[in-house]
Design a protein around this motif. Structure first.
Motif, PDB file in Angstrom:
ATOM      1  N   THR A   6       0.845  -1.192   0.000  1.00 13.65           N
ATOM      2  CA  THR A   6       0.000   0.000   0.000  1.00 13.65           C
ATOM      3  C   THR A   6       0.885   1.248   0.000  1.00 13.65           C
ATOM      4  O   THR A   6       1.822   1.359   0.794  1.00 13.65           O
ATOM      5  CB  THR A   6      -0.903   0.015   1.238  1.00 13.65           C
ATOM      6  OG1 THR A   6      -1.748  -1.135   1.213  1.00 13.65           O
ATOM      7  CG2 THR A   6      -1.777   1.262   1.259  1.00 13.65           C
ATOM      8  N   ARG A   7       0.584   2.187  -0.894  1.00 12.94           N
ATOM      9  CA  ARG A   7       1.281   3.476  -0.922  1.00 12.94           C
ATOM     10  C   ARG A   7       0.614   4.404   0.095  1.00 12.94           C
ATOM     11  O   ARG A   7      -0.596   4.627   0.054  1.00 12.94           O
ATOM     12  CB  ARG A   7       1.222   4.097  -2.304  1.00 12.94           C
ATOM     13  CG  ARG A   7       1.982   3.311  -3.361  1.00 12.94           C
ATOM     14  CD  ARG A   7       1.738   3.876  -4.751  1.00 12.94           C
ATOM     15  NE  ARG A   7       2.030   5.296  -4.837  1.00 12.94           N
ATOM     16  CZ  ARG A   7       1.230   6.207  -5.377  1.00 12.94           C
ATOM     17  NH1 ARG A   7       0.060   5.854  -5.890  1.00 12.94           N
ATOM     18  NH2 ARG A   7       1.574   7.474  -5.426  1.00 12.94           N
ATOM     19  N   LEU A   8       1.435   4.941   0.987  1.00 11.50           N
ATOM     20  CA  LEU A   8       0.932   5.839   2.023  1.00 11.50           C
ATOM     21  C   LEU A   8       1.659   7.175   1.928  1.00 11.50           C
ATOM     22  O   LEU A   8       2.895   7.206   1.846  1.00 11.50           O
ATOM     23  CB  LEU A   8       1.149   5.238   3.409  1.00 11.50           C
ATOM     24  CG  LEU A   8       0.466   3.896   3.701  1.00 11.50           C
ATOM     25  CD1 LEU A   8       0.879   3.387   5.070  1.00 11.50           C
ATOM     26  CD2 LEU A   8      -1.050   4.031   3.611  1.00 11.50           C
ATOM     27  N   LEU A   9       0.913   8.256   1.938  1.00 12.38           N
ATOM     28  CA  LEU A   9       1.494   9.594   1.973  1.00 12.38           C
ATOM     29  C   LEU A   9       1.488  10.068   3.421  1.00 12.38           C
ATOM     30  O   LEU A   9       0.430  10.142   4.057  1.00 12.38           O
ATOM     31  CB  LEU A   9       0.696  10.557   1.094  1.00 12.38           C
ATOM     32  CG  LEU A   9       0.603  10.179  -0.386  1.00 12.38           C
ATOM     33  CD1 LEU A   9      -0.214  11.209  -1.153  1.00 12.38           C
ATOM     34  CD2 LEU A   9       1.984  10.042  -1.006  1.00 12.38           C
ATOM     35  N   ILE A  10       2.660  10.402   3.953  1.00 10.48           N
ATOM     36  CA  ILE A  10       2.823  10.755   5.353  1.00 10.48           C
ATOM     37  C   ILE A  10       3.147  12.244   5.456  1.00 10.48           C
ATOM     38  O   ILE A  10       4.119  12.714   4.852  1.00 10.48           O
ATOM     39  CB  ILE A  10       3.961   9.946   6.011  1.00 10.48           C
ATOM     40  CG1 ILE A  10       3.874   8.468   5.627  1.00 10.48           C
ATOM     41  CG2 ILE A  10       3.939  10.145   7.507  1.00 10.48           C
ATOM     42  CD1 ILE A  10       2.653   7.763   6.094  1.00 10.48           C
ATOM     43  N   ASP A  11       2.344  12.982   6.222  1.00 10.63           N
ATOM     44  CA  ASP A  11       2.556  14.418   6.415  1.00 10.63           C
ATOM     45  C   ASP A  11       3.453  14.639   7.627  1.00 10.63           C
ATOM     46  O   ASP A  11       3.026  14.428   8.765  1.00 10.63           O
ATOM     47  CB  ASP A  11       1.208  15.114   6.622  1.00 10.63           C
ATOM     48  CG  ASP A  11       1.346  16.632   6.769  1.00 10.63           C
ATOM     49  OD1 ASP A  11       2.488  17.120   6.666  1.00 10.63           O
ATOM     50  OD2 ASP A  11       0.330  17.296   7.003  1.00 10.63           O
ATOM     51  N   LEU A  12       4.678  15.065   7.381  1.00  2.00           N
ATOM     52  CA  LEU A  12       5.635  15.292   8.467  1.00  2.00           C
ATOM     53  C   LEU A  12       5.727  16.770   8.830  1.00  2.00           C
ATOM     54  O   LEU A  12       6.797  17.281   9.177  1.00  2.00           O
ATOM     55  CB  LEU A  12       7.017  14.757   8.069  1.00  2.00           C
ATOM     56  CG  LEU A  12       7.097  13.266   7.764  1.00  2.00           C
ATOM     57  CD1 LEU A  12       8.515  12.866   7.420  1.00  2.00           C
ATOM     58  CD2 LEU A  12       6.573  12.438   8.917  1.00  2.00           C
ATOM     59  N   GLU A  13       4.596  17.462   8.719  1.00  2.00           N
ATOM     60  CA  GLU A  13       4.518  18.886   9.077  1.00  2.00           C
ATOM     61  C   GLU A  13       5.503  19.723   8.262  1.00  2.00           C
ATOM     62  O   GLU A  13       6.522  20.194   8.754  1.00  2.00           O
ATOM     63  CB  GLU A  13       4.749  19.084  10.575  1.00  2.00           C
ATOM     64  CG  GLU A  13       3.711  18.397  11.442  1.00  2.00           C
ATOM     65  CD  GLU A  13       3.910  18.668  12.932  1.00  2.00           C
ATOM     66  OE1 GLU A  13       4.813  19.464  13.267  1.00  2.00           O
ATOM     67  OE2 GLU A  13       3.176  18.071  13.738  1.00  2.00           O
ATOM     68  N   GLY A  14       5.200  19.855   7.004  1.00  2.00           N
ATOM     69  CA  GLY A  14       6.044  20.639   6.108  1.00  2.00           C
ATOM     70  C   GLY A  14       6.690  19.800   5.024  1.00  2.00           C
ATOM     71  O   GLY A  14       7.199  20.337   4.042  1.00  2.00           O
ATOM     72  N   GLN A  15       6.690  18.509   5.191  1.00  2.00           N
ATOM     73  CA  GLN A  15       7.232  17.606   4.179  1.00  2.00           C
ATOM     74  C   GLN A  15       6.336  16.384   4.080  1.00  2.00           C
ATOM     75  O   GLN A  15       5.952  15.803   5.092  1.00  2.00           O
ATOM     76  CB  GLN A  15       8.654  17.153   4.537  1.00  2.00           C
ATOM     77  CG  GLN A  15       9.244  16.178   3.529  1.00  2.00           C
ATOM     78  CD  GLN A  15      10.560  15.571   3.999  1.00  2.00           C
ATOM     79  OE1 GLN A  15      10.968  15.764   5.137  1.00  2.00           O
ATOM     80  NE2 GLN A  15      11.219  14.846   3.117  1.00  2.00           N
ATOM     81  N   THR A  16       5.980  16.022   2.852  1.00  2.00           N
ATOM     82  CA  THR A  16       5.190  14.818   2.623  1.00  2.00           C
ATOM     83  C   THR A  16       6.087  13.757   2.010  1.00  2.00           C
ATOM     84  O   THR A  16       6.775  14.007   1.017  1.00  2.00           O
ATOM     85  CB  THR A  16       3.997  15.096   1.692  1.00  2.00           C
ATOM     86  OG1 THR A  16       3.147  16.067   2.303  1.00  2.00           O
ATOM     87  CG2 THR A  16       3.191  13.836   1.442  1.00  2.00           C
ATOM     88  N   VAL A  17       6.111  12.573   2.613  1.00  2.00           N
ATOM     89  CA  VAL A  17       6.898  11.475   2.070  1.00  2.00           C
ATOM     90  C   VAL A  17       5.968  10.326   1.743  1.00  2.00           C
ATOM     91  O   VAL A  17       4.900  10.178   2.356  1.00  2.00           O
ATOM     92  CB  VAL A  17       7.993  11.011   3.055  1.00  2.00           C
ATOM     93  CG1 VAL A  17       8.961  12.134   3.352  1.00  2.00           C
ATOM     94  CG2 VAL A  17       7.387  10.455   4.333  1.00  2.00           C
ATOM     95  N   GLU A  18       6.357   9.524   0.751  1.00  2.00           N
ATOM     96  CA  GLU A  18       5.577   8.348   0.368  1.00  2.00           C
ATOM     97  C   GLU A  18       6.311   7.100   0.818  1.00  2.00           C
ATOM     98  O   GLU A  18       7.495   6.933   0.531  1.00  2.00           O
ATOM     99  CB  GLU A  18       5.366   8.310  -1.139  1.00  2.00           C
ATOM    100  CG  GLU A  18       4.578   7.094  -1.617  1.00  2.00           C
ATOM    101  CD  GLU A  18       4.387   7.058  -3.118  1.00  2.00           C
ATOM    102  OE1 GLU A  18       4.571   5.968  -3.713  1.00  2.00           O
ATOM    103  OE2 GLU A  18       4.073   8.114  -3.700  1.00  2.00           O
TER     104      GLU A  18
END
Length: 358
Positions: A305-317
């Protein structure tokens, strides 16, 4: 059948301060299949053409089968070269294209016509095109043209096969088929093969060893497993696949990432100071955390599963198991499986299994 270069230097024509080859030293043993990889302008084709004798170099040493190439013409190097655009002669049949290298040999070295015809038939069988000798190149598919170009390169029984981006014009399905066939051919004929490509997947699929080049220099020369587990620089890791980067600081045996919602982890043997961890998207481990990062699902890839993670100013997949935990309430990232770098160099750690800190 071996290739050895030592401190090979090639300066850009008209700009002597720019090095196209910057002190290149590499050993390629008899029977090896080596890929020269790197982005455009890295020096891959320049090195390949120097080995073939098609382009000069300014200083250094190049040795083929124990013989210094300063004593050898391009014809005497016993090299077969396959160009990126195949360079087939449109006005010649497939058979005449294949026999071209034999037809132009000096009379004293040229086989008889019957011997040349027999060699062409053998090669047509070898490339699995036995009935197409009388066909012209424009009537062939891209994959068939590629195989004809390989047959022409093999006609003179070279011990070295040099290939310059040979699959670039092929569609992905044909490309995979042809490169698998090429690897089989290499093994069957006992060739020493050097492949230039900017496609890391292609190189990993066929080569025993990858020579990673950047700005005219060799950055790392190793097998696929070593390059993945111990990339010498961030560039090597990023070139070979999708990479996530987490800068941070080592303090008292603890790596603390700068990004929010990323867990620190313990390590040993590393001096305090700034560093960064590089990790593949599928190596990130997530745990549910009500105060953690927001998570958004974005489809799937390779059964993950591809998950987009919001790291408060940066989004990583990241890629997570399809039936993993429920992260609707947030998540914390754990990156202990990554490679630790400082000043763009891989750092040694005393423990191979890094443990996420609480």
């Amino acid at each position: 059948m071996s290739v050895h270069t030592e401190n090979l230097i090639r300066r850009a024509p008209g700009n002597p301060d720019r090095l196209l080859l910057d002190h290149i030293t590499v050993d390629i043993p008899d029977g090896a299949f080596v890929a020269l990889v790197g982005p455009s302008g890295a020096g891959k084709t320049t090195l390949l053409r120097a080995i073939a004798g098609l382009d000069p170099f300014d200083s250094g040493k190049l040795v083929l089968d124990g013989r210094n190439t300063s004593e050898l013409s391009a014809r005497e190097r016993n090299v077969g070269f396959v160009f990126q655009n195949y360079a087939l002669f449109r006005h010649m049949t497939v058979a005449k294209n294949i026999s071209f290298g034999l037809d132009v040999l000096p009379r004293s070295q040229r086989p008889s016509k019957s011997e040349i015809d027999r060699r062409v038939e053998e090669l047509l069988d070898l490339i699995q095109l036995p009935d197409l000798g009388g066909t012209y190149p424009q009537r062939l598919s891209g994959g068939q043209r590629q195989r004809v170009a390989l047959a022409r390169a093999l006609a003179t029984n070279p011990r070295h096969l040099l290939l310059d981006e040979p699959f670039g014009a092929l569609d992905p399905v044909v490309r995979r088929t042809v490169r698998q066939w090429l690897r089989s051919l290499h093994d069957r004929l006992g060739l020493t093969t050097i492949l230039v490509t900017h496609d890391q997947e292609e190189a990993l699929d066929v080569a025993d060893r990858l020579v990673v080049m950047q700005d005219g220099r060799i950055v790392q020369d190793a097998g696929a497993e070593t390059l993945e587990a111990r990339p010498a620089t961030p560039f090597v890791m990023e070139f070979l696949g999708e990479t996530l980067s987490f800068p941070g600081t080592v303090t008292g045996g603890l790596f603390r990432p700068e990004q929010a919602h990323v867990a620190p982890f313990t390590l040993s043997g590393i001096a305090d100071g700034p560093a960064k961890v590089l990790i593949r998207p599928h190596e990130v481990h997530l745990t549910p955390d009500s105060a953690g990062a927001a998570v958004q699902r974005a489809g799937s890839r390779y059964g993950l599963t591809r998950l987009l993670i919001d790291l408060e100013g940066q989004t990583v997949e990241v890629l997570a198991p399809a039936h993993g935990d429920n992260f609707s309430g947030g998540a914390k990232l754990h990156i202990a499986a990554g490679r630790l770098f400082r000043n763009d160099r891989l750092l040694e750690t005393a423990n191979t299994e890094q443990i996420a800190a609480e």
